[in-house]
Write a protein that holds these residues in place. Sequence first.
Motif, PDB file in Angstrom:
ATOM      1  N   UNK A   4      10.857 -39.289  -7.155  1.00  0.00           N
ATOM      2  CA  UNK A   4       9.772 -39.657  -6.260  1.00  0.00           C
ATOM      3  C   UNK A   4      10.272 -39.658  -4.824  1.00  0.00           C
ATOM      4  N   UNK A   5       9.593 -38.918  -3.953  1.00  0.00           N
ATOM      5  CA  UNK A   5       9.932 -38.876  -2.530  1.00  0.00           C
ATOM      6  C   UNK A   5       8.677 -39.198  -1.740  1.00  0.00           C
ATOM      7  N   UNK A   6       8.773 -40.191  -0.878  1.00  0.00           N
ATOM      8  CA  UNK A   6       7.633 -40.639  -0.087  1.00  0.00           C
ATOM      9  C   UNK A   6       8.059 -40.693   1.381  1.00  0.00           C
ATOM     10  N   UNK A   7       7.210 -40.184   2.260  1.00  0.00           N
ATOM     11  CA  UNK A   7       7.496 -40.273   3.686  1.00  0.00           C
ATOM     12  C   UNK A   7       6.595 -41.318   4.316  1.00  0.00           C
ATOM     13  N   UNK A   8       7.111 -41.976   5.341  1.00  0.00           N
ATOM     14  CA  UNK A   8       6.382 -43.002   6.081  1.00  0.00           C
ATOM     15  C   UNK A   8       6.313 -42.556   7.529  1.00  0.00           C
ATOM     16  N   UNK A   9       5.126 -42.574   8.093  1.00  0.00           N
ATOM     17  CA  UNK A   9       4.929 -42.193   9.489  1.00  0.00           C
ATOM     18  C   UNK A   9       4.663 -43.426  10.339  1.00  0.00           C
ATOM     19  N   UNK A  10       5.153 -43.387  11.572  1.00  0.00           N
ATOM     20  CA  UNK A  10       4.820 -44.455  12.517  1.00  0.00           C
ATOM     21  C   UNK A  10       3.645 -44.042  13.385  1.00  0.00           C
ATOM     22  N   UNK A  11       3.206 -42.798  13.243  1.00  0.00           N
ATOM     23  CA  UNK A  11       2.117 -42.289  14.065  1.00  0.00           C
ATOM     24  C   UNK A  11       2.597 -41.648  15.355  1.00  0.00           C
ATOM     25  N   UNK A  12       3.901 -41.573  15.538  1.00  0.00           N
ATOM     26  CA  UNK A  12       4.447 -40.967  16.754  1.00  0.00           C
ATOM     27  C   UNK A  12       4.070 -39.496  16.829  1.00  0.00           C
ATOM     28  N   UNK A  13       3.629 -39.034  18.003  1.00  0.00           N
ATOM     29  CA  UNK A  13       3.328 -37.604  18.144  1.00  0.00           C
ATOM     30  C   UNK A  13       4.573 -36.728  18.043  1.00  0.00           C
ATOM     31  N   UNK A  14       5.759 -37.332  18.150  1.00  0.00           N
ATOM     32  CA  UNK A  14       6.998 -36.563  18.024  1.00  0.00           C
ATOM     33  C   UNK A  14       7.318 -36.208  16.580  1.00  0.00           C
ATOM     34  N   UNK A  15       6.802 -36.970  15.631  1.00  0.00           N
ATOM     35  CA  UNK A  15       7.152 -36.718  14.230  1.00  0.00           C
ATOM     36  C   UNK A  15       6.834 -35.290  13.798  1.00  0.00           C
ATOM     37  N   UNK A  17       6.182 -32.695  15.727  1.00  0.00           N
ATOM     38  CA  UNK A  17       6.837 -31.735  16.641  1.00  0.00           C
ATOM     39  C   UNK A  17       8.289 -31.523  16.267  1.00  0.00           C
ATOM     40  N   UNK A  18       8.977 -32.624  15.963  1.00  0.00           N
ATOM     41  CA  UNK A  18      10.394 -32.541  15.631  1.00  0.00           C
ATOM     42  C   UNK A  18      10.582 -32.220  14.154  1.00  0.00           C
ATOM     43  N   UNK A  19       9.645 -32.660  13.329  1.00  0.00           N
ATOM     44  CA  UNK A  19       9.756 -32.464  11.888  1.00  0.00           C
ATOM     45  C   UNK A  19      10.534 -33.573  11.227  1.00  0.00           C
ATOM     46  N   UNK A  20      10.171 -34.834  11.526  1.00  0.00           N
ATOM     47  CA  UNK A  20      10.852 -35.970  10.904  1.00  0.00           C
ATOM     48  C   UNK A  20       9.833 -37.031  10.515  1.00  0.00           C
ATOM     49  N   UNK A  21      10.290 -37.982   9.724  1.00  0.00           N
ATOM     50  CA  UNK A  21       9.487 -39.127   9.309  1.00  0.00           C
ATOM     51  C   UNK A  21      10.166 -40.391   9.809  1.00  0.00           C
ATOM     52  N   UNK A  22       9.397 -41.426  10.080  1.00  0.00           N
ATOM     53  CA  UNK A  22       9.972 -42.714  10.478  1.00  0.00           C
ATOM     54  C   UNK A  22      10.881 -43.217   9.376  1.00  0.00           C
ATOM     55  N   UNK A  23      10.432 -43.037   8.114  1.00  0.00           N
ATOM     56  CA  UNK A  23      11.259 -43.438   6.977  1.00  0.00           C
ATOM     57  C   UNK A  23      10.976 -42.491   5.813  1.00  0.00           C
ATOM     58  N   UNK A  24      11.974 -42.397   4.939  1.00  0.00           N
ATOM     59  CA  UNK A  24      11.822 -41.627   3.708  1.00  0.00           C
ATOM     60  C   UNK A  24      12.338 -42.492   2.571  1.00  0.00           C
ATOM     61  N   UNK A  25      11.528 -42.562   1.531  1.00  0.00           N
ATOM     62  CA  UNK A  25      11.952 -43.250   0.311  1.00  0.00           C
ATOM     63  C   UNK A  25      12.171 -42.192  -0.755  1.00  0.00           C
ATOM     64  N   UNK A  26      13.340 -42.198  -1.375  1.00  0.00           N
ATOM     65  CA  UNK A  26      13.659 -41.316  -2.491  1.00  0.00           C
ATOM     66  C   UNK A  26      14.132 -42.216  -3.621  1.00  0.00           C
ATOM     67  N   UNK A  27      13.258 -42.456  -4.589  1.00  0.00           N
ATOM     68  CA  UNK A  27      13.587 -43.386  -5.659  1.00  0.00           C
ATOM     69  C   UNK A  27      13.775 -44.785  -5.101  1.00  0.00           C
ATOM     70  N   UNK A  28      14.962 -45.327  -5.257  1.00  0.00           N
ATOM     71  CA  UNK A  28      15.235 -46.683  -4.787  1.00  0.00           C
ATOM     72  C   UNK A  28      15.872 -46.721  -3.397  1.00  0.00           C
ATOM     73  N   UNK A  29      16.153 -45.544  -2.822  1.00  0.00           N
ATOM     74  CA  UNK A  29      16.810 -45.448  -1.520  1.00  0.00           C
ATOM     75  C   UNK A  29      15.772 -45.257  -0.419  1.00  0.00           C
ATOM     76  N   UNK A  30      15.889 -46.038   0.653  1.00  0.00           N
ATOM     77  CA  UNK A  30      15.002 -45.915   1.808  1.00  0.00           C
ATOM     78  C   UNK A  30      15.863 -45.717   3.050  1.00  0.00           C
TER      79      UNK A  30
END
Length: 134
Positions: A4-15, A17-30
């Motif tokens: 399971x991979x989940x991305x979390x956005x902060x709503x930043x317009x840079x996300x 453009x740059x191609x990143x997420x504020x946070x990523x959860x992969x299984x039990x790792x955040x």
Amino acid sequence: MGDVRETVSSGSPLEPRIGFSRAVRAGTYVAVAGTAPIGDDGATVGPGDVYVQTVRCLDIAERALADAGASLEDVVRTRVMMTDVTQWKEAARAHGERFASIRPATTFVEVSRFIDADWLVEVEVDAVTGPPPA
């Protein structure tokens, strides 16, 4: 880390453009990305004040952890990046207010600059938690 991979956005317009997420959860790792002291209005919080900026970074990181189903108690590593490491005590004070009883592995490091010259600090956070939320 699980399937399971989940991305979390902060709503930043840079996300996007740059191609990143504020946070990523992969299984039990955040993993929470480098978090700058940006206010809800997009302006730098606490210009010139390392402590205030570090508090803001930690507020944003804590919200990202919660959005990913984790909490400060799940944090196992933090990285505090600063443009002037001689001011580490101010960043450490803010860090200690959140993590004194949790005591994650922590690194303070000096960098030459950030994207915005008003940013004095950025914080990264890694956490390990229970199973991902259903």
